[in-house]
Design a protein around this motif. Structure first.
Motif, short mmCIF file in Angstrom:
data_model
loop_
_atom_site.label_atom_id
_atom_site.label_comp_id
_atom_site.label_asym_id
_atom_site.label_seq_id
_atom_site.Cartn_x
_atom_site.Cartn_y
_atom_site.Cartn_z
N VAL A 257 0.83 -1.21 0.00
CA VAL A 257 0.00 0.00 0.00
C VAL A 257 0.87 1.26 0.00
O VAL A 257 0.48 2.29 -0.58
CB VAL A 257 -0.99 0.01 1.19
N ARG A 258 2.04 1.20 0.62
CA ARG A 258 2.92 2.37 0.61
C ARG A 258 3.53 2.56 -0.78
O ARG A 258 3.69 3.69 -1.24
CB ARG A 258 3.99 2.23 1.68
N ARG A 259 3.89 1.48 -1.44
CA ARG A 259 4.43 1.60 -2.80
C ARG A 259 3.37 2.13 -3.77
O ARG A 259 3.68 2.85 -4.72
CB ARG A 259 4.93 0.24 -3.29
N LEU A 260 2.11 1.78 -3.51
CA LEU A 260 1.03 2.24 -4.37
C LEU A 260 0.58 3.67 -4.06
O LEU A 260 -0.26 4.22 -4.76
CB LEU A 260 -0.18 1.29 -4.23
N GLU A 275 -3.88 -6.14 -6.59
CA GLU A 275 -2.59 -5.45 -6.64
C GLU A 275 -1.46 -6.38 -6.21
O GLU A 275 -0.35 -6.31 -6.76
CB GLU A 275 -2.62 -4.21 -5.75
N TYR A 276 -1.75 -7.25 -5.22
CA TYR A 276 -0.71 -8.19 -4.77
C TYR A 276 -0.30 -9.13 -5.90
O TYR A 276 0.89 -9.40 -6.11
CB TYR A 276 -1.21 -8.98 -3.57
N GLN A 277 -1.29 -9.63 -6.63
CA GLN A 277 -0.96 -10.53 -7.74
C GLN A 277 -0.21 -9.78 -8.84
O GLN A 277 0.73 -10.31 -9.44
CB GLN A 277 -2.23 -11.14 -8.31
N LEU A 278 -0.61 -8.54 -9.09
CA LEU A 278 0.07 -7.75 -10.12
C LEU A 278 1.51 -7.45 -9.72
O LEU A 278 2.36 -7.23 -10.59
CB LEU A 278 -0.68 -6.44 -10.36
N VAL A 286 6.07 -5.96 -16.36
CA VAL A 286 6.77 -5.00 -17.22
C VAL A 286 5.91 -4.63 -18.43
O VAL A 286 5.79 -3.46 -18.80
CB VAL A 286 8.11 -5.59 -17.68
N ARG A 287 5.28 -5.63 -19.05
CA ARG A 287 4.46 -5.36 -20.24
C ARG A 287 3.21 -4.55 -19.88
O ARG A 287 2.78 -3.69 -20.66
CB ARG A 287 4.08 -6.67 -20.92
N LEU A 288 2.65 -4.82 -18.70
CA LEU A 288 1.50 -4.02 -18.26
C LEU A 288 1.89 -2.56 -18.10
O LEU A 288 1.20 -1.66 -18.58
CB LEU A 288 0.96 -4.56 -16.94
N ALA A 359 0.66 -1.47 -12.17
CA ALA A 359 1.97 -2.00 -12.55
C ALA A 359 3.00 -0.87 -12.63
O ALA A 359 4.16 -1.05 -12.25
CB ALA A 359 1.87 -2.72 -13.89
N ARG A 360 2.58 0.28 -13.14
CA ARG A 360 3.49 1.41 -13.26
C ARG A 360 3.94 1.88 -11.88
O ARG A 360 5.11 2.21 -11.64
CB ARG A 360 2.80 2.54 -14.01
#
Length: 363
Positions: A257-260, A275-278, A286-288, A359-360
């Motif tokens: 959650v902090r990274r997001l 988000e965890y799976q992503l 990377v492609r996403l 992903a970004r």
């Protein structure tokens, strides 16, 4: 005064038991034993001071300091100890007033005040120093206990030493602060709100809480108390053996959650499942993220897309949040489609855009 000491001692003990919560909770045998002996010894000093005004010297002060340190080690609160002294002084003074001749009372009163002037500061200082040592040892034991619980190690002896009952369900909470508050402030705030001692490893940022009926509210109040926003992630442990796995889950959720860039508050695994799976490393992530590369030179379009997704595709709310006209919003979303080939109005492509934003953020 000498024949009255036993009766006055009993009166002080009874008043302490009636007026001071700490003494009220003591068993009768403790009141009749250690407490009575301590009060009687202090009255013995006051009696000597009546006979010899200079009788309370360094040796007597040393005894008082030692006595007070022992009381602190036994967890007697300083306010309870000082209140007992004041009750004793009041009882002693009333007895003096009954039996002293008019010419003796002023000198006897001055002697009592002199004894208090000598004894109380020394007692308070000794008590505080001993309490600090006790608290330091308590903190060490609690840290060791939490480390054992988090590591799945034997904890029973540490729990006994820390005077903490360990068992049943816990919320394992990973904490992240906007600014780093002191460990004591965090511990004090959690203890106050929970109404019980809470295990906190400030360095690891993990707290072990008994069942809390309003954990989100507790996190909000904690942020207010320590003066900085708090991100928290919680995982439930059904019993002590589940604590290591719950702590690992809470830490992973907090990191995510902090990274997001999510707002402060309480999160659980279910709040970030997608988000965890992503966040799993690999070519897919990377492609996403690369789906949004065409927007790299158009930060206002990226901001617009993020707001649109964040507001659940509510155009009115998105326009209000960005302080732009609805027509401007529509134009920007059309530009997003033209540059990325993905249309936010198409459900499948909108999901892809939302995943690409996540992903970004995680890349």
């Amino acid at each position: 005064m000498a024949p009255r000491v036993r009766r006055l001692t009993a009166a002080v003990v009874e008043r302490c038991a009636a007026e001071v919560p700490f003494y009220r909770a003591l068993p009768r045998e403790t009141l009749d034993g250690e407490v009575t002996r301590s009060v009687n010894a202090v009255f013995g000093l006051l009696l000597r001071a009546l006979r010899e005004p200079e009788a309370v010297g360094p040796a007597e002060v040393t005894w008082l300091i030692e006595w007070s340190a022992r009381r602190a080690e036994e967890r007697v609160p300083l306010e309870a100890a000082l209140t007992a002294y004041l009750i004793g002084a009041e009882v002693w003074w009333r007895a003096l007033a009954e039996c002293a001749a008019p010419g003796e009372l002023a000198e006897a009163g001055a002697g009592l005040l002199g004894c208090l002037h000598t004894a109380v500061p020394a007692v308070a200082l000794a008590h505080l120093q001993a309490q600090e040592a006790v608290r330091g040892e308590d903190r060490r034991l609690r840290r060791a206990l939490l480390a054992a619980l988090l590591g799945g190690q034997p904890y029973e002896a540490l729990a006994e030493g820390a005077r903490m009952a360990v068992g049943g369900a816990y919320e394992v909470v990973a904490l992240g602060f906007g600014q780093s508050p002191s460990a004591r402030l965090v511990q004090s705030a959690l203890d106050a709100h929970m109404g019980a001692l809470v295990l906190v490893d400030h360095a690891a940022g993990v707290a072990l809480l008994p069942d809390a009926p309003d954990l989100p509210g507790l996190v909000t109040r904690l942020g207010q108390d320590v003066g900085t926003p708090v991100h928290a992630a919680a995982a439930r442990a059904g019993d002590p053996s589940d604590i290591p796995a719950a702590a690992d889950e809470a830490r992973r959720v907090l990191d995510l959650v902090r990274r997001l860039g999510r707002p402060p508050g309480l999160y659980r695994f279910d709040d970030v499942l997608v988000e965890y799976q992503l966040a799993r490393p690999g070519d897919g992530l990377v492609r996403l993220a690369a789906k949004l590369d065409p927007l790299e030179d158009h930060p206002h379009l990226l901001e617009t897309l993020r707001a649109f997704v964040g507001h659940g595709h509510n155009r009115r709310q998105t326009a209000l949040d960005l302080h732009i006209h609805r027509n401007t919003l529509d134009y920007r979303l059309q530009r997003v489609t033209a540059l990325t080939g993905l249309d936010p109005a198409v459900p499948a492509q909108s999901l892809l855009l939302g995943a690409a934003l996540t992903a970004r953020d995680l890349a």
